[in-house]
Design a protein around this motif. Structure first.
Motif, PDB file in Angstrom:
ATOM      1  N   TRP A 246     -27.765   2.721 -27.560  1.00 29.59           N
ATOM      2  CA  TRP A 246     -27.021   1.622 -27.581  1.00 29.59           C
ATOM      3  C   TRP A 246     -26.838   0.740 -26.389  1.00 29.59           C
ATOM      4  O   TRP A 246     -26.874   1.344 -25.241  1.00 29.59           O
ATOM      5  CB  TRP A 246     -25.500   2.155 -28.125  1.00 29.59           C
ATOM      6  N   PRO A 247     -26.960  -0.851 -26.361  1.00 24.43           N
ATOM      7  CA  PRO A 247     -26.785  -1.467 -27.490  1.00 24.43           C
ATOM      8  C   PRO A 247     -27.905  -2.128 -28.175  1.00 24.43           C
ATOM      9  O   PRO A 247     -28.155  -3.216 -28.569  1.00 24.43           O
ATOM     10  CB  PRO A 247     -25.801  -2.571 -26.983  1.00 24.43           C
TER      11      PRO A 247
ATOM     12  N   ALA B 136     -19.647  -0.206 -31.607  1.00 27.39           N
ATOM     13  CA  ALA B 136     -19.750  -1.742 -31.423  1.00 27.39           C
ATOM     14  C   ALA B 136     -18.266  -2.494 -31.047  1.00 27.39           C
ATOM     15  O   ALA B 136     -17.893  -3.249 -30.650  1.00 27.39           O
ATOM     16  CB  ALA B 136     -20.261  -2.512 -32.649  1.00 27.39           C
TER      17      ALA B 136
ATOM     18  N   ILE C   2     -24.117  -6.748 -37.491  1.00 28.80           N
ATOM     19  CA  ILE C   2     -24.283  -6.126 -36.106  1.00 28.80           C
ATOM     20  C   ILE C   2     -25.842  -5.734 -35.845  1.00 28.80           C
ATOM     21  O   ILE C   2     -26.071  -5.898 -34.828  1.00 28.80           O
ATOM     22  CB  ILE C   2     -23.199  -5.120 -35.811  1.00 28.80           C
TER      23      ILE C   2
END
Length: 432
Positions: free
Chosen positions: A82-83, A155, A212
């Motif tokens: 991530w991200p 997120a 996302i």
């Protein structure tokens, strides 16, 4: 600052404002959920609530057996990548495929056990069939919603998740009130509302997750191997956990009756007061520890201590004023003073062990997860020899075998991580 106080000092570095906001909203959402469950305990018959307890227990079994290791690997991959949204989408697809492959293997035994337990505890044939269909619908909702929800946590879109949960929990309470007023609240509606809430949650979670990370983009072979390995390592432990949960219900069904099963379920409603801590663990503690690159041991103990605090408060209330908690579950269970104290003590032990294990497991450290089985089974046998497991208090005590097993596995993982240097290095300069 002494080394002993370092974990407490780390708590000051947590995202306090965001965490506090989450805890308030989560308390509202889970409080409404718990209230709906308590209303069902108040207003359904003991026989119906006994069946409701069996179904909700098997809902947990479905989550464990069809997600377990796959969900752990998903969190571990997100923690490392991530991200990178393309990697999140690829990992999600790999995990989704594995969960779909697990379902035809795991669901038939669970549904068969549900059918047999329901019939044994007095359910009519058509009732048992209907409730098993509800369980199948619940699996579908969990399959699609759980992965999307984890993406939203990473997120930092926790407010969206909570808004949906609060809205659905309030809707469920209104439905329970209306059904009670109409004299229609029974086992069908009690379980059906739980399943409906799970189904209604899927759409928003999946849509926001796709905004996302996008839609599925295929999957990587390395992700498939990691997910498959995690499932293989975790599956024996998952089977053991389900066995432990079912043996409690089976013991009460065989040696007591549906009234004690209902009593166990009613006492379990008190432990729902700790559901906001569960949500906090997944939304904050797991991502924090999964993404951490230094100071791991201090962060670990700080997070474990933080999640145990509410359970300690619950134990204090159960000891000093048990009537407060008993008033929540209704007059049918008003004489369970000792049982409520045992339940609170077990909840404290379970809370600490759950957080201790989840933090290491969601980081991908599951090599010693098998240790839960021999430790847990050995403790289970010992408890069964010493305690009368045909009582509610005895059945609750039996679940401590899960606690000791998780602690043994978590301790082994931490020792192994220390030996390979995964708990280091310290931060450069200042307090690590």
């Amino acid at each position: 600052m002494t080394r002993d106080l370092a974990p407490l000092r780390y708590l000051q570095r947590l995202p306090i404002r965001r965490a506090s906001t989450f805890l308030v909203a989560s308390t509202i959402a889970q409080g409404l959920t718990a209230l709906a469950g308590l209303m069902i305990a108040h207003w359904t018959s003991i026989a119906d609530y006994g069946l409701y307890t069996i179904v909700t227990t098997l809902m947990g079994a479905i989550i464990i057996l069809t997600s377990g290791g796959a969900q752990l690997s998903f969190t571990a991959i997100l923690g490392r990548t991530w991200p990178a949204m393309d990697r999140a989408a690829e990992a999600q697809e790999a995990v989704m495929r594995m969960r779909r492959r697990l379902a035809p293997i795991m669901l038939p035994p669970v549904l068969g056990a549900a059918f047999a337990l329901l019939l044994h505890n007095g359910a009519a044939l058509e009732t048992a069939i209907c409730l098993c269909v509800f369980l199948l619908m619940f699996w579908w909702a969990d399959l699609h919603g759980r992965l999307a929800e984890q993406v939203l946590y990473f997120a930092r879109r926790t407010s969206r998740v909570q808004a949906v949960e609060i809205g659905l929990a309030a809707l469920r309470i209104l439905a329970v009130l209306a059904l009670h007023a109409l004299g229609m609240l029974d086992i069908y509606w009690a379980v059906g509302l739980s399943v409906l809430v799970a189904l209604l949650k899927v759409g928003p979670m999946v849509n926001w997750s796709r905004q996302i990370i996008g839609r599925e983009r295929g999957w990587r072979e390395e992700d498939r191997r990691e997910v498959r390995l995690a499932v293989r390592q975790q599956l024996p432990v998952d089977l053991y956990h389900v066995f432990q949960a079912q043996i409690v219900i089976v013991a009460l069904s065989l040696f007591a009756g549906v009234s004690d099963v209902a009593g166990l379920g009613a006492i379990g409603r008190i432990q729902q007061l700790l559901l906001p801590v569960d949500a906090f663990t997944y939304a904050f503690c797991v991502p924090i520890f999964a993404q951490a690159t230094r100071n791991l041991l201090r962060k670990y103990w700080a997070l474990v201590m933080l999640t145990m605090a509410p359970a300690l408060l619950l134990l204090g209330v159960a000891y000093l004023a048990p009537w407060i908690l008993l008033a929540l579950v209704g007059p049918n269970y008003a004489g369970l003073d000792f049982e409520i104290l045992v339940a609170a003590a077990v909840a404290l032990a379970n809370r600490g062990s759950l957080t201790a294990w989840r933090l290491v497991a969601h980081r991908g450290w599951t090599g010693y997860s098998w240790l839960q089985i021999p430790v847990g089974l050995g403790t289970c046998v010992l408890i069964a020899l010493v305690v009368d497991i045909g009582t509610i208090a005895g059945a609750l005590t039996l679940t401590l075998s899960l606690t000791l097993g998780r602690l043994a596995a978590a301790g082994a993982e931490l020792i192994a991580a220390h030996r390979r240097g995964a708990l280091m290095p310290r931060a450069a300069g200042g307090w690590p």
